[in-house]
Design a protein around this motif. Sequence first.
Motif, PDB file in Angstrom:
ATOM      1  N   SER A 162      17.451  31.826 -29.887  1.00  0.00           N
ATOM      2  CA  SER A 162      17.422  31.035 -28.661  1.00  0.00           C
ATOM      3  C   SER A 162      16.806  31.835 -27.518  1.00  0.00           C
ATOM      4  O   SER A 162      15.972  31.326 -26.759  1.00  0.00           O
ATOM      5  CB  SER A 162      18.839  30.583 -28.284  1.00  0.00           C
ATOM      6  N   TRP A 163      17.218  33.094 -27.391  1.00  0.00           N
ATOM      7  CA  TRP A 163      16.686  33.929 -26.311  1.00  0.00           C
ATOM      8  C   TRP A 163      15.197  34.217 -26.533  1.00  0.00           C
ATOM      9  O   TRP A 163      14.419  34.269 -25.579  1.00  0.00           O
ATOM     10  CB  TRP A 163      17.479  35.229 -26.233  1.00  0.00           C
ATOM     11  N   ALA A 164      14.802  34.401 -27.786  1.00  0.00           N
ATOM     12  CA  ALA A 164      13.390  34.644 -28.095  1.00  0.00           C
ATOM     13  C   ALA A 164      12.542  33.424 -27.748  1.00  0.00           C
ATOM     14  O   ALA A 164      11.436  33.554 -27.209  1.00  0.00           O
ATOM     15  CB  ALA A 164      13.232  35.005 -29.570  1.00  0.00           C
ATOM     16  N   PRO A 199      16.895  16.514 -37.858  1.00  0.00           N
ATOM     17  CA  PRO A 199      16.854  17.692 -38.743  1.00  0.00           C
ATOM     18  C   PRO A 199      18.197  18.030 -39.389  1.00  0.00           C
ATOM     19  O   PRO A 199      18.246  18.297 -40.594  1.00  0.00           O
ATOM     20  CB  PRO A 199      16.373  18.818 -37.805  1.00  0.00           C
ATOM     21  N   PRO A 200      19.334  18.011 -38.639  1.00  0.00           N
ATOM     22  CA  PRO A 200      20.608  18.262 -39.322  1.00  0.00           C
ATOM     23  C   PRO A 200      20.940  17.200 -40.371  1.00  0.00           C
ATOM     24  O   PRO A 200      21.474  17.532 -41.439  1.00  0.00           O
ATOM     25  CB  PRO A 200      21.625  18.248 -38.175  1.00  0.00           C
ATOM     26  N   ALA A 201      20.647  15.950 -40.069  1.00  0.00           N
ATOM     27  CA  ALA A 201      20.908  14.889 -41.053  1.00  0.00           C
ATOM     28  C   ALA A 201      20.048  15.092 -42.290  1.00  0.00           C
ATOM     29  O   ALA A 201      20.503  14.891 -43.432  1.00  0.00           O
ATOM     30  CB  ALA A 201      20.633  13.531 -40.418  1.00  0.00           C
ATOM     31  N   PHE A 202      18.790  15.483 -42.088  1.00  0.00           N
ATOM     32  CA  PHE A 202      17.895  15.748 -43.227  1.00  0.00           C
ATOM     33  C   PHE A 202      18.415  16.915 -44.054  1.00  0.00           C
ATOM     34  O   PHE A 202      18.456  16.857 -45.285  1.00  0.00           O
ATOM     35  CB  PHE A 202      16.488  16.048 -42.709  1.00  0.00           C
ATOM     36  N   ALA A 220      16.942  24.948 -36.838  1.00  0.00           N
ATOM     37  CA  ALA A 220      15.628  25.560 -36.625  1.00  0.00           C
ATOM     38  C   ALA A 220      14.786  24.754 -35.643  1.00  0.00           C
ATOM     39  O   ALA A 220      14.308  25.279 -34.631  1.00  0.00           O
ATOM     40  CB  ALA A 220      14.901  25.708 -37.964  1.00  0.00           C
ATOM     41  N   VAL A 221      14.601  23.482 -35.898  1.00  0.00           N
ATOM     42  CA  VAL A 221      13.757  22.643 -35.028  1.00  0.00           C
ATOM     43  C   VAL A 221      14.422  22.391 -33.673  1.00  0.00           C
ATOM     44  O   VAL A 221      13.770  22.528 -32.627  1.00  0.00           O
ATOM     45  CB  VAL A 221      13.406  21.314 -35.727  1.00  0.00           C
ATOM     46  N   PRO A 222      15.707  22.026 -33.607  1.00  0.00           N
ATOM     47  CA  PRO A 222      16.335  21.823 -32.290  1.00  0.00           C
ATOM     48  C   PRO A 222      16.248  23.042 -31.378  1.00  0.00           C
ATOM     49  O   PRO A 222      15.970  22.906 -30.180  1.00  0.00           O
ATOM     50  CB  PRO A 222      17.791  21.492 -32.644  1.00  0.00           C
TER      51      PRO A 222
END
Length: 909
Positions: free
Chosen positions: A55-57, A555-558, A586-588
């Motif tokens: 997140s920080w990156a 993405p989480p549902a997938f 990853a995507v969120p």
Amino acid sequence: MRKRHPKAASDSASEPSSSSQQTDNNNDVLDKKVVDVRRSGKTWFSVLILIIYSSWAVYNHQHGNLPRPLTAKQAGKRGFSEIQAMKHVTALTQFGPHPVSSDALLHALEYVLAEVEKVKETAHVDVDVNVDFFESKSGVNRLVGGLFKGKSLVYSDISHIVVRIMPKYESEAGENAILVSSHIDTVFSTGGAGDCSSCVAVMLELARSVSQSAHGFKNSVIFLFNTGEEEGLNGAHSFITQHPWSSTVRLAIDLEAMGAGGKSAIFQAGPSPWAIENFAMAAKYPSGQIMGQDLFTSGVIKSATDFQVYKEVAGLSGLDFAFADNTAVYHTKNDKIELIKPGSLQHLGENMLAFLLRVGSSSDLPKDKTLETSSSDAAIYFDILGKYMVVYRQNFATMMYVSVIMQSMLIWVMSCLMGGYPALVSVMLSCLSFILAWIFSVAFSVAVAFILPWISSSPVPYASYPLMTIGLFVSPAVLGSISGQHLAFSFLRKKPSNRNSNNMELSPTLRDNLAKLEAERWLFKAGFIQWFVLLVFGTYYKLGSTYLALVWLVPPAFAYGLLEATLTPIRFPKPLKLATLVISLAVPLLVSAGGFIRLAGTLIGMLIRFDRNPGGTPEWLGNVVVAVVIATFVSLTMVYLLAYIHLSGSKRSIVTALCIITALSLALVASGFLPAFTEDTVRAVNVVHVVDASGEEQASFISLSSNTPGNLNVEAEQIREGFSCGRENKVDFVSFEAKYSCVSKKDAEVGWDKSDVPVLRVVNDEKGRGDDERRIMAVSMETGGSSRWILGIDMEVVEDFTLQVGEEEEDEELMIGRGEKSSGEDGWHQIQFSGGKKAPTKFVLKLYQKKGVEKKKMQRPVLKLRTDFDRITPQVQRVLERLPTYCSQFGKSTSPFTLAFLASLPYTK
């Protein structure tokens, strides 16, 4: 009777025992498979660290990755050079604060005029550069929304520099223009390196570059260097309503700053999506989030830009950019050139140059004004890591959202039907889990917010060290989310299971382990429900930021469907895979982590000027706002991650660590080891020499107030001027904005003259003729030489009014009042005036009283006037010298200057 064989009888008798033994053996096998439901604490910690680091990156890459500044030689004639632009910033800031009517502003205008004349001299041979020094006539700006809603913003004698660049041999280029605008003036408290000398410098360098390339354009580009923006967006309004070139503008671009440096991002676009779509295709380093636009238009951010005038008054579409680093220095002495990071101007300049080259050469520039663009056709936009900008239209987004909503509803209905009653109970408890997580998270974080004013000398002790909010608000918020989820987890463990539909006999240990695993899965699926609800809500209200709900849902549902899901109720659950979590987030995180962190940081910086009306809001309110925002982010984004903690061996360790971090942060605040304010992050104060001439006897005193939450007792003691602090010192005058202040007990009769005192005089008082029996009162108003004043008109008894600038008969009456009340002022309409050195100081106001006004309503004044002078009296000078270094004067359009005169006119006169 036939007898059974003894051996057969023996075998028959042993069958139940054999069957029971077989069941026990099966249970032992199943126990071995699922008994170890606790995952390693080290693994959970590793994933947590990975997510925080990622997140920080993402934030650093998205908002801190600036391009390399170019010299003039490296940029070339047709490129953009930050090194050259910074020379303009240096020159403009050397003039010091340059508000409207100041000598310093005249010097700044002269500098900009000289620079655009150089652009004209060095332009391409096939390019025309027209320069106009425009002095506006008197006008009135009345906006229907935003910060100045309900006010009448009157101006006179404000000057602008307008530059038009177009190809010589394109006949229609002059009739189709792209406007690029920013303001030269600053507030009285700062030299304005960020706001907005940096924007003016970028425009000067853009004008130079465009003048070398415009021979290939099909449209013209107008650069507007206006003044009067800080006094109510008056520069933009006077250009739009008075300048002949304004009728040719088809697209408006506004450059602004809410801090100093960093990436200049789009925070308003539209109404037509044409500009943002072309920007996304042209910009080298696109930056912008519609989340900022949603917040700005909602009124959460108390500010306004010239873009509002271009959109609301002129009916134009376009883009609004802003620098947003170091928001705490906004309108204070620390808005200085040293804080502008290298690459900041290069970022904006290269983006704008590429965009202007594209739209300047376009043959499909909107020919008509596009305010009427339907909301369904508006654009939704966001950038990914500052490299790519995603833009799609609202109607497409709505179709996509509705499709996801319908499919999700269908899947949930099928799952509930297959799972029966237990599945329905699980869905309800899942909803309960994220509701409890929100409640506990907000409650724990807000509890700390209420504690801070009691243990610290400042209600916002983290203002100069924003990372302290991690211990003060993030830790309690995470602790609250865990507590809320744990409660729901306990309920889910006890609910009837749908995993034993074949009526297998299970051991108590196995049954408990299966319940834990199933509860963990339902906590993870609670994230789907949470974001699904937000997706429905956002789609219904057509919020642009609804794309975030889609990103956090799909993405989480997938990932869950790919790695975890099964529609077979007989199958026993297993612990959730860590791969499911990694793929889910990853995507969120890539799309939203940078925006969430930037929004939290911006909000913390805004606490410096949080109290728009000093003393008008509780001291704890700023903390509560920050706490609620942070708790909301935690509850929204950690719903999937925290589902894994309940079967983790590190749960107790994490809870203990969170408690320790929060306790240590509170202890650090209580110790005062880290000061709330420093010379770099100052407290916003106003020191005003007030002369109250509204009563029979004049009173003169020094007033000290602050826009930063908290009282001023410590500062008043350090100044040693005998200040008395409290709410009893409020000055009840329109927009004086000091419901809590410190007032000097000494008379302050030095530094001003009686000729400065404003005068309100009734020159004509009569009844209307015929059927109109309203009282008409003509008031002569002399502002004592001040070119900046605010007048309050009591709309409880006044139905209409007109204002004449000047006292001569040929002077035109500027406006007719509509009986509107200004927001935040009970029953008062505000007229706010600002003008240049040649602006009039005498006015005639005609008031039309309502019919049948009760006498008790006529006991308060009909008019209340405040006039401002940017003059430092000896008493003010002494206070400023003794003011702690962590304090700074704070300027805004409605704030009093350092010398303010108050006057009023009772009905009885």
